[in-house]
Design a protein around this motif. Structure first.
Motif, mmCIF file in Angstrom:
data_model
loop_
_atom_site.group_PDB
_atom_site.id
_atom_site.type_symbol
_atom_site.label_atom_id
_atom_site.label_comp_id
_atom_site.label_asym_id
_atom_site.label_seq_id
_atom_site.Cartn_x
_atom_site.Cartn_y
_atom_site.Cartn_z
ATOM 1 N N ASP A 63 -26.749 41.439 15.567
ATOM 2 C CA ASP A 63 -27.552 42.092 14.545
ATOM 3 C C ASP A 63 -28.250 43.266 15.222
ATOM 4 O OD1 ASP A 63 -28.771 42.599 12.131
ATOM 5 O OD2 ASP A 63 -30.463 41.270 12.540
ATOM 6 N N TYR A 64 -27.969 44.454 14.768
ATOM 7 C CA TYR A 64 -28.499 45.652 15.424
ATOM 8 C C TYR A 64 -29.276 46.472 14.408
ATOM 9 C CZ TYR A 64 -25.063 44.262 18.891
ATOM 10 O OH TYR A 64 -24.339 43.545 19.803
ATOM 11 N N ALA A 65 -30.339 47.089 14.876
ATOM 12 C CA ALA A 65 -31.210 47.856 13.991
ATOM 13 C C ALA A 65 -30.604 49.196 13.590
ATOM 14 C CB ALA A 65 -32.557 48.085 14.674
ATOM 15 N N SER A 66 -29.768 49.754 14.446
ATOM 16 C CA SER A 66 -29.184 51.059 14.129
ATOM 17 C C SER A 66 -27.751 51.131 14.642
ATOM 18 C CB SER A 66 -30.017 52.185 14.753
ATOM 19 O OG SER A 66 -29.894 52.164 16.161
ATOM 20 N N LEU A 67 -27.034 52.118 14.159
ATOM 21 C CA LEU A 67 -25.659 52.342 14.599
ATOM 22 C C LEU A 67 -25.621 52.681 16.082
ATOM 23 C CD1 LEU A 67 -22.630 52.734 13.994
ATOM 24 C CD2 LEU A 67 -23.168 55.083 13.341
ATOM 25 N N THR A 68 -26.559 53.480 16.522
ATOM 26 C CA THR A 68 -26.613 53.862 17.935
ATOM 27 C C THR A 68 -26.822 52.641 18.824
ATOM 28 O OG1 THR A 68 -27.595 55.953 17.237
ATOM 29 C CG2 THR A 68 -27.710 55.447 19.562
ATOM 30 N N ALA A 69 -27.705 51.751 18.406
ATOM 31 C CA ALA A 69 -27.966 50.546 19.202
ATOM 32 C C ALA A 69 -26.723 49.669 19.274
ATOM 33 C CB ALA A 69 -29.131 49.768 18.600
ATOM 34 N N ALA A 70 -26.006 49.537 18.160
ATOM 35 C CA ALA A 70 -24.788 48.725 18.148
ATOM 36 C C ALA A 70 -23.710 49.340 19.033
ATOM 37 C CB ALA A 70 -24.285 48.568 16.718
ATOM 38 N N GLN A 71 -23.575 50.666 18.978
ATOM 39 C CA GLN A 71 -22.562 51.338 19.796
ATOM 40 C C GLN A 71 -22.917 51.252 21.273
ATOM 41 O OE1 GLN A 71 -22.554 55.161 17.838
ATOM 42 N NE2 GLN A 71 -20.747 54.638 16.616
ATOM 43 N N GLU A 72 -24.200 51.394 21.605
ATOM 44 C CA GLU A 72 -24.622 51.292 23.002
ATOM 45 C C GLU A 72 -24.418 49.884 23.546
ATOM 46 O OE1 GLU A 72 -28.646 52.708 23.227
ATOM 47 O OE2 GLU A 72 -28.029 54.809 23.003
ATOM 48 N N ALA A 73 -24.531 48.875 22.670
ATOM 49 C CA ALA A 73 -24.326 47.495 23.104
ATOM 50 C C ALA A 73 -22.847 47.165 23.229
ATOM 51 C CB ALA A 73 -24.985 46.540 22.112
ATOM 52 N N GLY A 74 -21.998 48.081 22.790
ATOM 53 C CA GLY A 74 -20.560 47.879 22.902
ATOM 54 C C GLY A 74 -19.978 47.008 21.802
ATOM 55 N N ALA A 75 -20.688 46.848 20.720
ATOM 56 C CA ALA A 75 -20.206 46.031 19.610
ATOM 57 C C ALA A 75 -19.140 46.796 18.828
ATOM 58 C CB ALA A 75 -21.364 45.670 18.689
ATOM 59 N N ALA A 76 -18.217 46.038 18.263
ATOM 60 C CA ALA A 76 -17.215 46.642 17.383
ATOM 61 C C ALA A 76 -17.910 46.948 16.061
ATOM 62 C CB ALA A 76 -16.047 45.696 17.172
ATOM 63 N N VAL A 77 -17.914 48.244 15.694
ATOM 64 C CA VAL A 77 -18.693 48.682 14.545
ATOM 65 C C VAL A 77 -17.785 49.435 13.572
ATOM 66 C CG1 VAL A 77 -20.641 50.105 13.817
ATOM 67 C CG2 VAL A 77 -20.734 48.915 15.984
ATOM 68 N N PHE A 78 -17.917 49.100 12.299
ATOM 69 C CA PHE A 78 -17.240 49.814 11.219
ATOM 70 C C PHE A 78 -18.278 50.765 10.635
ATOM 71 C CE2 PHE A 78 -15.751 50.073 6.759
ATOM 72 C CZ PHE A 78 -14.463 50.539 7.000
ATOM 73 N N ALA A 79 -18.260 52.037 11.101
ATOM 74 C CA ALA A 79 -19.297 53.016 10.749
ATOM 75 C C ALA A 79 -18.869 53.827 9.535
ATOM 76 C CB ALA A 79 -19.579 53.915 11.934
ATOM 77 N N TYR A 80 -18.923 53.208 8.373
ATOM 78 C CA TYR A 80 -18.463 53.883 7.161
ATOM 79 C C TYR A 80 -19.416 54.986 6.729
ATOM 80 C CZ TYR A 80 -21.724 50.779 4.697
ATOM 81 O OH TYR A 80 -22.832 50.112 4.265
ATOM 82 N N GLY A 81 -20.671 54.939 7.114
ATOM 83 C CA GLY A 81 -21.623 55.998 6.780
ATOM 84 C C GLY A 81 -21.257 57.314 7.454
ATOM 85 N N SER A 82 -20.794 57.239 8.695
ATOM 86 C CA SER A 82 -20.353 58.453 9.392
ATOM 87 C C SER A 82 -19.146 59.061 8.686
ATOM 88 C CB SER A 82 -19.990 58.139 10.841
ATOM 89 O OG SER A 82 -21.115 57.678 11.535
#
Length: 142
Positions: A63-82
């Motif tokens: 559970d990450y507060a922001s997209l940047t935090a999730a990406q920095e943690a190396g989590a697989a992220v589906f960034a549909y907002g971007s």
């Protein structure tokens, strides 16, 4: 080989392309600022304060507060907002380019259209008409 390179660089197409690339890069910066700084706040206002750039779904645990935090943690992220931001950016660029091409075409057609059609001035019979009259006159005499 050096002379061929000079000929290549001296061609108008290469210089036009270079100018186009430089202006395109500057144009991209302007459009990016237009989207991020002017249009997205209005879209956020109309959608109840939604910030597209921070919309994402974590694929997996965490559970990450922001997209940047999730990406920095190396989590697989589906960034549909971007992706939504990229689509909005593309649509704005496409519309501005369309309007620019439309304006250039209008200017070109105005420049190539005749301002006023000059009335034809009759200058008398043509050379052929005079020769035909002489022939007919000689045929009547003979």
């Amino acid at each position: 080989m050096i002379s061929e390179f000079k000929d290549f660089i001296a061609k108008g197409n290469v210089m036009d392309m270079a100018v186009g690339i430089i202006i395109g890069a500057a144009f991209t910066a302007i459009v990016s600022s237009l989207v991020a700084d002017l249009i997205n706040p209005f879209i956020g206002l109309f959608t109840g304060g939604i910030d597209f750039s921070n919309m994402f779904v974590v694929l997996g645990e965490g559970d990450y507060a922001s997209l940047t935090a999730a990406q920095e943690a190396g989590a697989a992220v589906f960034a549909y907002g971007s992706f939504i931001n990229a689509v909005i950016n593309f649509l704005i660029v496409a519309f501005v380019v369309f309007m620019l091409v439309k304006m250039v075409n209008r200017i070109k057609s105005a420049a190539t259209a005749p301002d006023e059609v000059a009335p034809e001035v009759e200058t008398g019979p043509s050379e052929l008409d005079v020769l035909l009259e002489i022939r007919d006159a000689l045929a009547k005499q003979g």
